[in-house]
Design a protein around this motif. Structure first.
Motif, PDB file in Angstrom:
ATOM      1  N   THR A   1      14.788  17.893  36.753  1.00  9.07           N
ATOM      2  CA  THR A   1      15.057  16.863  35.751  1.00  9.07           C
ATOM      3  C   THR A   1      13.968  15.802  35.704  1.00  9.07           C
ATOM      4  OG1 THR A   1      16.406  15.660  37.348  1.00  9.07           O
ATOM      5  CG2 THR A   1      17.559  17.185  35.854  1.00  9.07           C
TER       6      THR A   1
ATOM      7  N   GLY B   1      10.098  17.336  32.207  1.00 14.39           N
ATOM      8  CA  GLY B   1      10.684  17.903  31.000  1.00 14.39           C
ATOM      9  C   GLY B   1       9.760  18.927  30.376  1.00 14.39           C
TER      10      GLY B   1
ATOM     11  N   GLU C   1       6.285  17.909  31.197  1.00 13.35           N
ATOM     12  CA  GLU C   1       6.059  16.481  30.954  1.00 13.35           C
ATOM     13  C   GLU C   1       6.825  15.672  31.996  1.00 13.35           C
ATOM     14  OE1 GLU C   1       7.432  16.162  26.932  1.00 13.35           O
ATOM     15  OE2 GLU C   1       5.944  17.597  26.242  1.00 13.35           O
TER      16      GLU C   1
ATOM     17  N   THR D   1       8.556  12.749  34.065  1.00 10.66           N
ATOM     18  CA  THR D   1       9.267  11.548  33.619  1.00 10.66           C
ATOM     19  C   THR D   1       8.964  10.353  34.506  1.00 10.66           C
ATOM     20  OG1 THR D   1      11.206  12.107  34.958  1.00 10.66           O
ATOM     21  CG2 THR D   1      11.159  12.924  32.675  1.00 10.66           C
ATOM     22  N   ARG D   2       8.131  10.571  35.524  1.00 10.57           N
ATOM     23  CA  ARG D   2       7.743   9.481  36.420  1.00 10.57           C
ATOM     24  C   ARG D   2       6.308   9.715  36.892  1.00 10.57           C
ATOM     25  NH1 ARG D   2      12.175  10.172  41.174  1.00 10.57           N
ATOM     26  NH2 ARG D   2      10.617   9.127  42.433  1.00 10.57           N
TER      27      ARG D   2
END
Length: 173
Positions: free
Chosen positions: A37, A40, A158, A160-161
């Motif tokens: 999660t 992405g 991609e 997310t952090r």
């Protein structure tokens, strides 16, 4: 649960790509720790798979049920000094929690041993602590080595952090 792995063929690639993207990126029907999660987008496409399999010693293996249904797969790359690299261990989400991931991992270890392998290494995103713990229960330990996450390369998804890093795990066989 004993499971045998067989080498994938090019005909298998579309199903491998679809299952990998589903298992790694789509949370529906899966426990949160089983999905990346924190990244992405896609996990795999035909170009990445072809690039991976063009590497010397690369092997893509599939586990199937008695009627030939694709249950999961794993990539094993032969390396120097009997150390193999394991990547892309994937289990169909609707078949998780029944020991299938463990069975694929054990079959991968058997496959490597049969080819003279002495150890298996892998990378896992450090922030996926539950997954690292799962591998730890199966004998894989951190080596102390890390690898950079490929930020900026959309082929790998991609993030997310901005603090992702790969932890290198290893198991002596």
């Amino acid at each position: 649960m004993g499971l045998e792995l067989c080498l994938a063929t090019k005909v298998d690639h579309p199903a491998i790509i679809a299952l990998t993207n589903r298992a790694y990126r789509q949370a529906e029907g899966q426990a949160a720790w089983k999905v990346e999660t924190i990244v992405g987008g896609q996990r795999l496409d035909e170009g990445l798979l072809a690039e991976d399999l063009a590497q010397p010693g690369a092997n893509l293996l599939i586990g199937r049920d008695a009627v030939g249904a694709h249950l999961g797969h794993v990539r094993l790359d032969e390396g120097a000094d009997g150390v193999w690299f394991l990547a892309m261990l994937t289990v169909a989400p609707d078949r998780q929690d029944g020991g299938l991931g463990r069975a694929i991992l054990e079959a991968a270890e058997t496959w490597v041993r049969a080819r003279g392998g002495a150890a298996i290494r892998m990378t896992v995103i450090r922030q996926r602590e539950e997954l690292i713990a799962w591998y730890g229960r199966r004998g894989y330990a951190p080596t102390g080595e890390t690898k950079s996450f490929p930020y900026g390369d959309k082929r790998f998804g991609e993030p997310t952090r901005d603090d992702l890093v790969f932890e290198v795990l290893e198991k002596r066989l």
